[in-house]
Motif scaffolding. Structure first.
Motif, PDB file in Angstrom:
ATOM      1  N   ASP A 139       0.804  -1.214   0.000  1.00 21.64           N
ATOM      2  CA  ASP A 139       0.000   0.000   0.000  1.00 21.64           C
ATOM      3  C   ASP A 139       0.843   1.273   0.000  1.00 21.64           C
ATOM      4  O   ASP A 139       0.548   2.229  -0.726  1.00 21.64           O
ATOM      5  CB  ASP A 139      -0.936   0.010   1.204  1.00 21.64           C
ATOM      6  N   ILE A 140       1.887   1.316   0.829  1.00 23.97           N
ATOM      7  CA  ILE A 140       2.714   2.526   0.922  1.00 23.97           C
ATOM      8  C   ILE A 140       3.374   2.825  -0.415  1.00 23.97           C
ATOM      9  O   ILE A 140       3.372   3.970  -0.894  1.00 23.97           O
ATOM     10  CB  ILE A 140       3.770   2.366   2.026  1.00 23.97           C
ATOM     11  N   LEU A 141       3.931   1.799  -1.033  1.00 23.75           N
ATOM     12  CA  LEU A 141       4.594   1.989  -2.323  1.00 23.75           C
ATOM     13  C   LEU A 141       3.597   2.462  -3.381  1.00 23.75           C
ATOM     14  O   LEU A 141       3.910   3.358  -4.182  1.00 23.75           O
ATOM     15  CB  LEU A 141       5.256   0.681  -2.763  1.00 23.75           C
ATOM     16  N   LEU A 142       2.399   1.910  -3.385  1.00 24.66           N
ATOM     17  CA  LEU A 142       1.390   2.324  -4.359  1.00 24.66           C
ATOM     18  C   LEU A 142       0.950   3.769  -4.120  1.00 24.66           C
ATOM     19  O   LEU A 142       0.687   4.513  -5.082  1.00 24.66           O
ATOM     20  CB  LEU A 142       0.186   1.386  -4.288  1.00 24.66           C
ATOM     21  N   CYS A 143       0.869   4.185  -2.860  1.00 24.37           N
ATOM     22  CA  CYS A 143       0.533   5.582  -2.563  1.00 24.37           C
ATOM     23  C   CYS A 143       1.619   6.522  -3.086  1.00 24.37           C
ATOM     24  O   CYS A 143       1.316   7.586  -3.644  1.00 24.37           O
ATOM     25  CB  CYS A 143       0.347   5.772  -1.065  1.00 24.37           C
ATOM     26  N   LEU A 144       2.880   6.129  -2.922  1.00 25.41           N
ATOM     27  CA  LEU A 144       3.981   6.958  -3.426  1.00 25.41           C
ATOM     28  C   LEU A 144       3.948   7.060  -4.944  1.00 25.41           C
ATOM     29  O   LEU A 144       4.169   8.144  -5.514  1.00 25.41           O
ATOM     30  CB  LEU A 144       5.313   6.377  -2.956  1.00 25.41           C
ATOM     31  N   VAL A 145       3.658   5.953  -5.620  1.00 27.61           N
ATOM     32  CA  VAL A 145       3.567   5.988  -7.081  1.00 27.61           C
ATOM     33  C   VAL A 145       2.394   6.871  -7.517  1.00 27.61           C
ATOM     34  O   VAL A 145       2.500   7.635  -8.483  1.00 27.61           O
ATOM     35  CB  VAL A 145       3.407   4.563  -7.650  1.00 27.61           C
ATOM     36  N   THR A 146       1.279   6.809  -6.794  1.00 26.69           N
ATOM     37  CA  THR A 146       0.131   7.654  -7.115  1.00 26.69           C
ATOM     38  C   THR A 146       0.480   9.135  -6.981  1.00 26.69           C
ATOM     39  O   THR A 146       0.085   9.960  -7.814  1.00 26.69           O
ATOM     40  CB  THR A 146      -1.056   7.315  -6.202  1.00 26.69           C
TER      41      THR A 146
END
Length: 431
Positions: free
Chosen positions: A139-146
């Motif tokens: 989740d954290i990595l996906l938030c950063l990519v977003t």
């Protein structure tokens, strides 16, 4: 040229705080929130994601494991949990720092009390504690990519945004539900090459969905890989069956049964997970004119009520997009809480976009959101699943002092006993 930010009512300061001090205040709130969920108890079953790679061919969810493979192969299995925890804390710290900067910039740029309250909701809600609690989740990595996607859109680089979106989709399919609606909204609000950007975003979104649907199944040899990493044979088989092999129809059928059996718990989880997101979106209603202006530019027809309806649907769809994944996965609170993140991104798009002149802050939004933020900050993290809940009481980094208050402790134990009513023995809060 890409859209620029509106001029602040009180340039650079709000409530006597400059942007730099706002960054510090928000980051401190983020750290306090994160400590409510951060712990050292890492089960092997949680980190399967980092043992899934491309050794047996391309699969979804394999990119992060491929990056970590050289490090994990050269270190003892007993150290893998520590590696995951360090990576988890570092990535969470980066996300909190980026969100603190973006929130401070937004508040300073608008000078609005209601926007300040929305920022407080972002950092005081259970979102950050939940991200901290689910160690090694993507989740954290996906938030950063977003966040990278929106930065690319704002900078006038839609191709980079599309590439980042495809990269996120390969990391984990959850990216589609987090970033796709927000990316579409950001495309509609582009000031330059609007039609081209919107069409490109739609095409890339369809391509990403096609990749998810057509991706080959994971090789069964991953079961043995998980066992070698310290996961029990039964747990390894379950991980493979439920995380890597299930088809879309299988997941829909399973979740339909789960929702039918645990409807009340599901509704409780939805309320807990979306209350902050809904409050933020209500605060955005005063800026629907920004989306309406963008729609008139995109589709040059006489203005009408349809534009208001479409504007609201775009904003709500982008803010609550992560809820759609609850038709496919049973991490109720974890997934619902991601809507707080996406709803704040909607607020950032609307309040920093060059459009109609900013109106005065909405007093009811300011008061309601501030009070809600204060309440949520004082509550312990509740990790909710269909048939049960967990608290951060197993090797927490810092024990939550709120749980030492007898009234709060009793209320939490009674709620857990009710929520866990389908279990044979409801779990009490540990001393």
């Amino acid at each position: 040229m890409p859209a620029t930010a509106v001029e602040p009512a009180h340039p650079g300061r709000v409530f006597g705080l400059g942007q730099g001090r706002l960054v510090v205040c928000f980051f401190v709130l983020a750290v306090v929130s994160a400590l409510k969920g951060l712990h050292r108890a890492i089960a092997p079953e949680v980190v399967y994601f980092y043992y899934t790679n491309y050794e047996f061919g391309f699969i979804l969810r394999g990119l992060v494991g491929q990056v970590f493979a050289p490090l994990l192969k050269t270190t003892p299995v007993s150290m893998h949990g520590q590696i995951m925890l360090v990576w988890h804390i570092l990535s969470l710290g980066v996300l909190m720092a980026v969100l603190s900067f973006r929130a401070a910039r937004l508040v300073a740029a608008t000078g609005r009390a209601d926007v300040m309250a929305m920022a407080l909701l972002l950092f005081c809600s259970p979102l950050i504690p939940s991200l901290a609690f689910f160690v090694a989740s993507p989740d954290i990595l996906l938030c950063l990519v977003t966040l990278g996607i929106l930065a690319a859109m704002r900078g006038g680089h839609p191709v980079l945004a599309w590439l980042l979106f495809l990269l996120g989709t390969i990391i984990h399919q959850l990216m589609v539900f987090i970033a796709l609606p927000v990316m579409i909204l950001a495309s509609v609000m582009q000031a330059n090459r609007q039609w081209l950007v919107v069409v490109g975003s739609v095409v890339v979104s369809l391509l990403a969905c096609l990749v998810v649907l057509m991706a080959p199944p994971a090789d069964e040899r991953f079961v043995q890989r998980f066992v070698e990493a310290g996961i029990t044979p039964e747990g390894a088989r379950d991980l493979y069956d439920f995380q890597l092999r299930q088809s879309l129809t299988d997941m829909l059928d399973k979740m339909a049964l789960i929702w039918r059996a645990h409807l009340l718990n599901g509704l409780i989880s939805l309320t807990y997970g979306t209350v902050a997101a809904v409050a933020i979106l209500l605060g955005c209603l005063s800026r629907m004119n920004v989306i309406q202006d963008a729609l008139r530019s995109l589709i040059p027809v006489p203005p009408g009520r349809w534009q208001r309806v479409v504007a609201v649907l775009l904003a709500v769809g982008a803010g609550l997009g992560p809820l759609v994944v609850l038709a496919l996965a049973w991490d109720f609170s974890r997934l619902a809480l991601l809507s707080t993140f996406t709803s704040f991104l909607v607020a950032e798009l609307l309040f920093r976009h060059q459009g109609a002149k900013l109106q005065r802050s909405v007093g009811t939004v300011t008061a309601g959101s501030t009070a809600l933020a204060a309440v949520l900050l004082c509550l312990p993290l509740l990790a909710l699943w269909p048939a049960g809940m967990k608290l951060n009481n197993e090797l927490p980094i810092v024990r939550n002092p709120v749980m030492d208050i007898p009234v709060v402790r009793m209320a939490v134990e009674h709620f857990q006993a009710f929520y866990d009513r389908d279990k044979l023995q409801p779990v009490r809060v540990d001393d």
